[in-house]
Design a protein around this motif. Structure first.
Motif, PDB file in Angstrom:
ATOM      1  N   GLN A  79      -5.052   0.829   1.189  1.00 20.71           N
ATOM      2  CA  GLN A  79      -4.596   0.140  -0.022  1.00 20.71           C
ATOM      3  C   GLN A  79      -4.030  -1.237   0.303  1.00 20.71           C
TER       4      GLN A  79
ATOM      5  N   GLU B 115      -4.263   6.136   4.269  1.00 15.28           N
ATOM      6  CA  GLU B 115      -4.468   5.782   2.863  1.00 15.28           C
ATOM      7  C   GLU B 115      -3.647   4.558   2.480  1.00 15.28           C
TER       8      GLU B 115
ATOM      9  N   GLU C 286      -6.889  -3.634   0.887  1.00 13.36           N
ATOM     10  CA  GLU C 286      -7.536  -4.014  -0.371  1.00 13.36           C
ATOM     11  C   GLU C 286      -6.701  -5.039  -1.116  1.00 13.36           C
TER      12      GLU C 286
ATOM     13  N   GLY D  18       0.430   5.676   0.280  1.00 18.03           N
ATOM     14  CA  GLY D  18      -0.409   6.847   0.450  1.00 18.03           C
ATOM     15  C   GLY D  18       0.438   8.108   0.454  1.00 18.03           C
TER      16      GLY D  18
ATOM     17  N   GLY E 267       0.830  -1.197   0.000  1.00 23.44           N
ATOM     18  CA  GLY E 267       0.000   0.000   0.000  1.00 23.44           C
ATOM     19  C   GLY E 267       0.865   1.247   0.000  1.00 23.44           C
TER      20      GLY E 267
END
Length: 291
Positions: free
Chosen positions: A142, A138, A145, A11, A9
């Motif tokens: 991610q 953020e 997900e 961000g 992830g």
């Protein structure tokens, strides 16, 4: 829903002065192994971030890196402590004069002395702290997900292999119909050859045979194995399914498969049991990466 421990992830958040980018990489691990690289200005936020990682990421070998990019380059400029620099230079010059050595690099030496140069990145206000935390949130979103997407693939593979074990169990039930008669005939033939048919007490023989066959009965093992497999499939679909729970169930499946093989006393069943073990080993390998 199951999730993979492997994930990535990223961000980023910025304002008119600075941009913070948070990058998270995770691999499988039994516990949360966290490596956190923060700018010095946010060293006081480390405990907060670690606490959030424990709550949001849960498990895995996690590497978090925070990088800083200055939109306004003047914000990244270094500050020179002029008085401290002069003081260092005078002292170095006095030592050089006393020793009679070359004084050509004294300024460079003084400039590299401790605390002469300080960078503005060592200080951050609350607005910048909020930017960093938002970038972190953020990146975590991610990462989760990514883990969910990987979890879908893992779930499909685990479900398929568990269904294969159930199918192999059906094959065991199909070939075991001749198992008891074969055992009975084999023992009867052995008794005839070693003792003589006329010397066998048939009543005692039947009693011993029933006791022996009862010890080789695999009905309970089949029932428990089917139950464990069905429970495993239910756990895959449950909202709170996790790798540790599935790991415990797979251990119980392994115990029943091992007992089934040791009690089978039948070449065909033992071959099927070997195939079951192969599928179970692949399941256990996949579970190492399930959150």
């Amino acid at each position: 829903m199951i999730k993979s421990m492997t994930g990535y992830g990223c961000g980023a958040r910025d304002n008119h002065k600075v941009k913070y980018t948070v990058e998270i990489k995770s691999l499988n691990s039994k516990f949360l192994e966290l490596t956190l690289r923060l700018p010095k200005a946010f060293s006081d936020k480390e405990l907060t971030l670690r606490s959030e990682c424990t709550r949001l990421i849960e498990r895995g070998k996690v590497n978090i890196t925070v990088t800083v990019e200055y939109v306004d380059q003047t914000a990244a400029a270094a500050t020179i402590n002029t008085e401290l620099l002069k003081n260092y230079f005078r002292q170095l010059e006095a030592v050089a004069n006393e020793l009679g050595t070359n004084r050509g690099n004294l300024f460079e030496l003084a400039l590299n002395m401790p605390e002469v140069i300080s960078h503005n990145e060592e200080e951050a206000d609350e607005e910048e702290a909020a930017l960093l935390l938002n970038a972190f949130q953020e990146a975590v979103a991610q990462l989760n997900e990514f883990r969910k997407d990987e979890g879908v693939v893992l779930k499909q593979d685990l479900s398929t292999r568990t269904q294969d074990i159930l199918r192999l169990l059906t094959e065991v039930e199909a070939v075991e119909t001749d198992r008891i008669p074969l055992i009975r005939d084999r023992i009867s033939q052995y008794m005839d050859e070693t003792v003589g048919k006329e010397n066998v007490d048939m009543n005692r023989f039947e009693q011993e045979l029933i006791f022996y066959i009862d010890k080789l009965d695999i009905t309970e093992e089949k029932v428990r194995l089917r139950s464990h497999c069905n429970y495993f499939l239910q756990a895959l679909d449950a909202a709170d399914a996790n790798g540790k729970k599935l790991g415990f169930i797979s251990q119980e499946m392994g115990r029943e498969i091992n007992t089934l093989g040791s009690k089978a006393n039948h070449a065909g069943i033992q071959q099927i049991v070997i195939r079951m073990k192969e599928e179970l080993e692949k399941i256990k390998e996949q579970l190492l990466n399930v959150l």
